[in-house]
Design a protein around this motif. Structure first.
Motif, PDB file in Angstrom:
ATOM      1  N   ARG A   1      12.496  21.421 -15.026  1.00 37.81           N
ATOM      2  CA  ARG A   1      12.483  21.796 -13.863  1.00 37.81           C
ATOM      3  C   ARG A   1      13.286  22.704 -13.385  1.00 37.81           C
TER       4      ARG A   1
ATOM      5  N   TRP B   1      16.661  13.053 -18.926  1.00 37.99           N
ATOM      6  CA  TRP B   1      15.318  12.670 -18.182  1.00 37.99           C
ATOM      7  C   TRP B   1      14.704  11.844 -19.199  1.00 37.99           C
TER       8      TRP B   1
ATOM      9  N   ARG C   1      13.363   8.213 -17.781  1.00 34.51           N
ATOM     10  CA  ARG C   1      11.886   8.334 -17.785  1.00 34.51           C
ATOM     11  C   ARG C   1      11.630   6.871 -18.321  1.00 34.51           C
TER      12      ARG C   1
ATOM     13  N   ALA D   1       9.265   9.482  -4.521  1.00 33.13           N
ATOM     14  CA  ALA D   1       8.021   9.553  -5.103  1.00 33.13           C
ATOM     15  C   ALA D   1       6.849   8.706  -4.802  1.00 33.13           C
ATOM     16  N   GLY D   2       7.151   7.462  -4.632  1.00 36.85           N
ATOM     17  CA  GLY D   2       6.205   6.642  -4.542  1.00 36.85           C
ATOM     18  C   GLY D   2       5.553   6.264  -3.202  1.00 36.85           C
TER      19      GLY D   2
ATOM     20  N   THR E   1       3.472   9.132  -1.082  1.00 42.44           N
ATOM     21  CA  THR E   1       2.508   9.355  -1.799  1.00 42.44           C
ATOM     22  C   THR E   1       1.363   8.194  -1.659  1.00 42.44           C
ATOM     23  N   THR E   2       1.639   7.114  -1.936  1.00 50.40           N
ATOM     24  CA  THR E   2       0.872   5.935  -2.028  1.00 50.40           C
ATOM     25  C   THR E   2       0.301   5.649  -0.733  1.00 50.40           C
TER      26      THR E   2
ATOM     27  N   THR F   1      -2.362   7.983   0.447  1.00 52.99           N
ATOM     28  CA  THR F   1      -3.520   7.774  -0.402  1.00 52.99           C
ATOM     29  C   THR F   1      -4.246   6.582   0.220  1.00 52.99           C
TER      30      THR F   1
ATOM     31  N   ILE G   1      -0.792  16.089  -2.811  1.00 56.91           N
ATOM     32  CA  ILE G   1       0.355  16.940  -3.419  1.00 56.91           C
ATOM     33  C   ILE G   1      -0.180  18.187  -4.045  1.00 56.91           C
TER      34      ILE G   1
ATOM     35  N   HIS H   1       7.348  23.505 -12.106  1.00 58.14           N
ATOM     36  CA  HIS H   1       7.771  23.252 -13.635  1.00 58.14           C
ATOM     37  C   HIS H   1       8.482  24.638 -13.870  1.00 58.14           C
TER      38      HIS H   1
ATOM     39  N   LEU I   1      -4.086  15.299 -10.408  1.00 60.62           N
ATOM     40  CA  LEU I   1      -2.674  15.214  -9.975  1.00 60.62           C
ATOM     41  C   LEU I   1      -1.752  15.944 -10.798  1.00 60.62           C
ATOM     42  N   SER I   2      -1.541  15.796 -11.687  1.00 53.06           N
ATOM     43  CA  SER I   2      -0.839  16.751 -12.665  1.00 53.06           C
ATOM     44  C   SER I   2      -1.224  16.654 -14.167  1.00 53.06           C
TER      45      SER I   2
ATOM     46  N   ARG J   1       5.312  15.819 -17.896  1.00 53.66           N
ATOM     47  CA  ARG J   1       5.914  15.014 -16.609  1.00 53.66           C
ATOM     48  C   ARG J   1       4.898  14.357 -15.832  1.00 53.66           C
TER      49      ARG J   1
ATOM     50  N   HIS K   1       1.367   3.496 -12.857  1.00 54.31           N
ATOM     51  CA  HIS K   1       1.007   3.579 -11.747  1.00 54.31           C
ATOM     52  C   HIS K   1      -0.022   4.949 -11.375  1.00 54.31           C
ATOM     53  N   HIS K   2       0.337   5.989 -12.260  1.00 54.75           N
ATOM     54  CA  HIS K   2      -0.260   7.399 -11.867  1.00 54.75           C
ATOM     55  C   HIS K   2      -1.633   7.305 -12.701  1.00 54.75           C
TER      56      HIS K   2
HETATM   57  C1  HEM Z   1      -1.150   8.183  -5.149  1.00 58.62           C
HETATM   58  C2  HEM Z   1       0.350   7.907  -5.347  1.00 58.62           C
HETATM   59  C3  HEM Z   1       1.063   9.121  -6.111  1.00 58.62           C
HETATM   60  C4  HEM Z   1       0.600  10.511  -6.560  1.00 58.62           C
HETATM   61  C5  HEM Z   1      -0.665  11.247  -5.807  1.00 58.62           C
HETATM   62  C6  HEM Z   1       1.842  10.673  -7.246  1.00 58.62           C
HETATM   63  C7  HEM Z   1       1.920  12.269  -7.602  1.00 58.62           C
HETATM   64  C8  HEM Z   1       3.017  12.834  -8.353  1.00 58.62           C
HETATM   65  C9  HEM Z   1       2.842  14.452  -8.914  1.00 58.62           C
HETATM   66  C10 HEM Z   1       1.862  15.350  -8.567  1.00 58.62           C
HETATM   67  C11 HEM Z   1       4.239  14.222  -9.908  1.00 58.62           C
HETATM   68  C12 HEM Z   1       4.713  15.665 -10.498  1.00 58.62           C
HETATM   69  C13 HEM Z   1       4.028  15.536 -11.979  1.00 58.62           C
HETATM   70  C14 HEM Z   1       4.508  16.896 -12.513  1.00 58.62           C
HETATM   71  O1  HEM Z   1       5.750  17.319 -12.679  1.00 58.62           O
HETATM   72  O2  HEM Z   1       3.573  17.506 -13.149  1.00 58.62           O
HETATM   73  C15 HEM Z   1       4.769  13.064  -9.687  1.00 58.62           C
HETATM   74  C16 HEM Z   1       5.891  12.556 -10.483  1.00 58.62           C
HETATM   75  C17 HEM Z   1       6.448  11.389 -10.262  1.00 58.62           C
HETATM   76  N1  HEM Z   1       6.131  10.328  -9.878  1.00 58.62           N
HETATM   77 FE1  HEM Z   1       4.450  10.246  -8.661  1.00 58.62          FE
HETATM   78  N2  HEM Z   1       2.635   9.923  -7.630  1.00 58.62           N
HETATM   79  C18 HEM Z   1       2.106   8.852  -6.963  1.00 58.62           C
HETATM   80  C19 HEM Z   1       2.948   7.698  -7.063  1.00 58.62           C
HETATM   81  C20 HEM Z   1       4.011   7.235  -7.548  1.00 58.62           C
HETATM   82  C21 HEM Z   1       4.741   6.027  -7.474  1.00 58.62           C
HETATM   83  C22 HEM Z   1       4.270   4.764  -6.748  1.00 58.62           C
HETATM   84  C23 HEM Z   1       6.012   6.111  -8.094  1.00 58.62           C
HETATM   85  C24 HEM Z   1       7.056   5.341  -8.432  1.00 58.62           C
HETATM   86  C25 HEM Z   1       7.349   4.370  -7.656  1.00 58.62           C
HETATM   87  C26 HEM Z   1       5.888   7.466  -8.543  1.00 58.62           C
HETATM   88  C27 HEM Z   1       6.906   8.140  -9.308  1.00 58.62           C
HETATM   89  C28 HEM Z   1       6.970   9.423  -9.892  1.00 58.62           C
HETATM   90  C29 HEM Z   1       7.980  10.017 -10.527  1.00 58.62           C
HETATM   91  C30 HEM Z   1       9.332   9.041 -11.208  1.00 58.62           C
HETATM   92  C31 HEM Z   1       7.750  11.017 -11.076  1.00 58.62           C
HETATM   93  C32 HEM Z   1       8.527  12.278 -11.598  1.00 58.62           C
HETATM   94  C33 HEM Z   1       8.105  12.143 -13.420  1.00 58.62           C
HETATM   95  C34 HEM Z   1       9.104  13.155 -14.043  1.00 58.62           C
HETATM   96  O3  HEM Z   1       9.288  14.430 -13.713  1.00 58.62           O
HETATM   97  O4  HEM Z   1       8.833  12.893 -15.388  1.00 58.62           O
HETATM   98  N3  HEM Z   1       4.923   8.219  -8.198  1.00 58.62           N
HETATM   99  N4  HEM Z   1       4.007  12.264  -8.920  1.00 58.62           N
END
Ligand code: HEM
Length: 453
Positions: free
Chosen positions: A104, A131, A135, A308-309, A312-313, A316, A373, A379, A430-431, A435, A444-445
Motif C-alpha cells: 500500500r 501486516w 492480518r 472497514a466493516g 461497507t456491510t 450492502t 467500493i 495497491h 470486490l477485490s 489483500r 466475512h468477505h
Molecule cells: C460487504 C462488506 C464489505 C466489503 C464490500 C468490503 C470490501 C473490501 C475491499 C474492496 C477491500 C480492499 C481489498 C484490497 O486491498 O484489494 C477490503 C479490505 C479489508 N476489509 Fe473489507 N469489506 C467488507 C466488510 C468487511 C468487514 C465486516 C470487515 C471486518 C470487520 C472488513 C475488514 C477488512 C480489512 C481488515 C481489510 C484490509 C485487508 C488487507 O489489507 O489485508 N471488511 N474490504
C-alpha cells in the motif's frame, strides 16, 4: 526586505517557476517510458486532480476508460497512478503478480494519529511483517471467535433479532433503515472487539456513527487527495489535526472504549474479545521491539475493523432491502427458501447456507450489483511489472477498479443465476489477491477473484 525589491522579484519568480517546472517534469518521467499506460495530460503540479471528481469518481473513471482503455494512467499531484479496469487486468495484476502488487502507498495523513513502522493497523499496513502479523491475528480472531461466552454467529443472530424488533417498532410507517442498519452492524463489530453491544439509543453509538460519518467524508474529499498528493503540506504544524478532526475524534472515542476494557480485564480469565486477545499478545511480545502488538497498533487495528466493516456491510444491507423491494418475485423466492429450510421458529445458522442456493446467489448478486467500493483500495507496486502488455513501474499506486462497469453493462441479473460457475463469476467484484479476504467459512468477505474463479 531590501533584497526583495522590484528588480530582484521578477528574476526570483522566474527562477522559482523554472525550478517547479523542472521538478514537475522529473515527476512525469515515468510517462515517457515505452508502453506506459495512456492517460489524460496532467497539469503542472496538480496533475489530473481537477479532471476526476473525487466525490463521485465513477463517471470520470468510466469516461477515461472509454477513451484510454482498460489500463490507463493518471497523475495525482506528483504521484503517478495506474488504474486497472475489468477482470482480466485485475486478475493479472492482483492475483498472478500479487507478490509485486500487494503493498500500500504509505499514508502520510495518518502519521498524526500514530501510524508508524510498528503501528500500521491492517488496511493500510505496508506489505511486510507487521501486516502479516496483524492480518493473521484479526482473521484468526474472526474465525475462531471462541473467545468469551458467545460465538460471532450468536452475536450476529442476536443483533439481527434486535434489528427486526426495531423495524417492527416502526409499525408499518415509512422510515429510512440507514441509521438502524449502521447501529446493528457497529454492534456486531463492537461485540467482536469489546464484547458488548450498545442499545440503539445509547449516546455513545450515536456519537460513534456521527464521527464515522465525518471521518469518511474527510477520507473521500478533495483535501485528502491534495495532501496525499503533496505530503509536504502535512509538515505545516497542526494542519493534519485541523483538516482531519473527524478521524482524531473517532480515535479518541476508540481509546476510551479500549481503556474501559483494559480496566475490566481479569488476566486470570480467558480473553473475552479481540481487545483482550491483543493485550495478551502484547504481554507475550513485551521487550520485542520488532513486534506490532503494542498500544498504538491496538487502537489502529480496532479503528480499521470499524471503518472497514461498518459502512461497507450496512450499505450492502441497504442495497439488499432496496433490491428486494424492487424485485418482489425474487423476494418471494428467498422468503420461500427461508421458510422451507429455517422455518419461522428457530434462528438462522451459518450451516443453513449450504441448503439455500437461491438465497446465497441473491446475496452474491446484491454484492456484485451494489459495488460499494468501486475503486477498491490503492495497491502499490514493489517492482516493475507488465499488465496487459503495459509497463507499470515500481512504486506506483495501482487502484484496481473492477466493479462499476459490470453494473453498467449487465444490470441486476434478475432472477440471479443458480450457484455454480456462473454464480462464482458474479462473485468477482470486490477485490483479488493477497489483500482480499477469502470467502467461505473462514471470513466475512465473500466476493474475490481467485486464480481459478
Ligand atoms: C460487504 C462488506 C464489505 C466489503 C464490500 C468490503 C470490501 C473490501 C475491499 C474492496 C477491500 C480492499 C481489498 C484490497 O486491498 O484489494 C477490503 C479490505 C479489508 N476489509 Fe473489507 N469489506 C467488507 C466488510 C468487511 C468487514 C465486516 C470487515 C471486518 C470487520 C472488513 C475488514 C477488512 C480489512 C481488515 C481489510 C484490509 C485487508 C488487507 O489489507 O489485508 N471488511 N474490504
Amino acid at each position: 526586505m531590501g533584497l526583495l525589491s522590484g528588480d530582484t522579484l521578477g528574476p526570483l519568480a522566474v527562477a522559482v517557476l523554472i525550478f517547479l517546472l523542472l521538478l514537475d517534469l522529473m515527476h512525469r518521467r515515468s510517462r515517457w517510458a515505452p508502453r506506459y499506460p495512456p492517460g489524460p495530460t496532467p497539469l503542472p503540479v496538480l496533475g489530473n486532480l481537477l479532471q476526476v471528481d473525487f466525490d463521485d469518481p465513477c463517471p470520470s473513471f468510466n469516461q477515461l476508460r472509454r477513451r484510454f482503455g482498460n489500463v490507463f494512467s493518471l497523475q495525482q499531484g506528483w504521484t503517478p497512478v495506474v488504474v486497472l479496469n475489468g477482470l482480466a487486468a485485475v486478475r493479472e495484476a492482483l492475483v498472478h503478480r500479487n507478490q509485486e502488487t500487494s503493498d500500500r502507498p504509505p499514508p502520510a495523513v495518518y502519521e498524526h494519529v500514530g501510524y508508524g513502522p510498528r503501528a500500521e493497523g491492517v488496511i493500510l499496513a505496508r506489505y511486510g511483517k507487521a501486516w502479516r502479523e496483524q492480518r493473521r491475528f484479526s482473521l484468526s480472531t474472526l474465525r475462531n471467535f471462541g473467545l468469551g461466552k458467545k460465538s460471532l454467529e450468536q452475536w450476529v443472530t442476536e443483533e439481527a433479532s434486535c434489528l427486526c424488533a426495531a423495524f417492527a417498532d416502526q409499525a408499518g410507517r415509512p422510515f429510512s433503515p440507514k441509521d438502524l442498519l449502521n447501529k446493528a452492524v457497529s454492534n456486531v463489530i463492537a461485540s467482536l472487539t469489546f464484547g458488548f453491544r450498545f442499545e440503539y439509543n445509547d449516546p455513545r453509538i450515536i456519537k460513534l456513527l456521527d464521527l464515522m460519518d465525518d471521518m469518511l467524508k474527510e477520507e473521500s474529499g478533495l483535501v485528502r487527495q491534495v495532501v496525499e498528493a503533496v505530503p509536504m503540506l502535512l509538515r505545516i504544524p497542526g494542519l493534519a489535526a485541523k483538516v482531519f478532526p473527524g478521524l482524531k475524534a473517532f480515535m479518541a472515542l476508540i481509546d476510551e472504549l479500549i481503556t474501559e476494557q483494559k480496566m475490566t480485564r481479569d488476566p486470570t480469565q480467558p480473553p473475552r474479545h479481540l481487545t483482550d486477545a491483543f493485550l495478551d499478545e502484547m504481554k507475550e511480545a513485551k521487550g520485542n521491539a520488532e513486534s506490532s502488538f503494542n498500544d498504538e497498533n491496538l487502537r489502529l487495528v480496532v479503528t480499521d475493523l470499524f471503518s472497514a466493516g461498518m459502512v461497507t456491510t450496512s450499505t450492502t444491507l441497504a442495497w439488499a432491502l432496496l433490491l428486494m423491494i424492487l424485485h418482489p418475485d425474487v423476494q418471494r423466492r428467498v422468503q420461500q427458501e427461508i421458510d422451507e429450510v429455517i422455518g419461522k421458529v428457530r434462528r438462522p445458522e451459518m450451516g443453513d447456507q449450504a441448503f439455500m442456493p437461491f438465497t446465497v446467489a441473491v446475496v452474491h448478486e446484491v454484492q456484485r450489483f451494489s459495488d460499494i467500493i468501486p475503486l477498491g483500495l490503492p495497491h502499490m507496486t514493489t517492482r516493475d511489472i507488465e499488465v496487459q502488455g503495459f509497463y507499470v513501474p515500481k512504486v506506483l499506486n495501482v487502484p484496481a477498479w473492477v466493479g462499476v462497469d459490470r453494473r453498467a453493462e449487465q444490470g441486476w441479473l434478475c432472477p440471479p443465476r443458480a450457484p455454480g460457475r456462473e454464480a462464482r463469476q458474479t462473485r468477482t467484484c470486490l477485490s483479488a489477491g493477497a489483500r482480499a479476504l477469502r470467502g467461505g467459512d473462514d471470513t466475512h468477505h465473500q466476493p474475490v477473484v481467485s486464480a481459478e474463479g
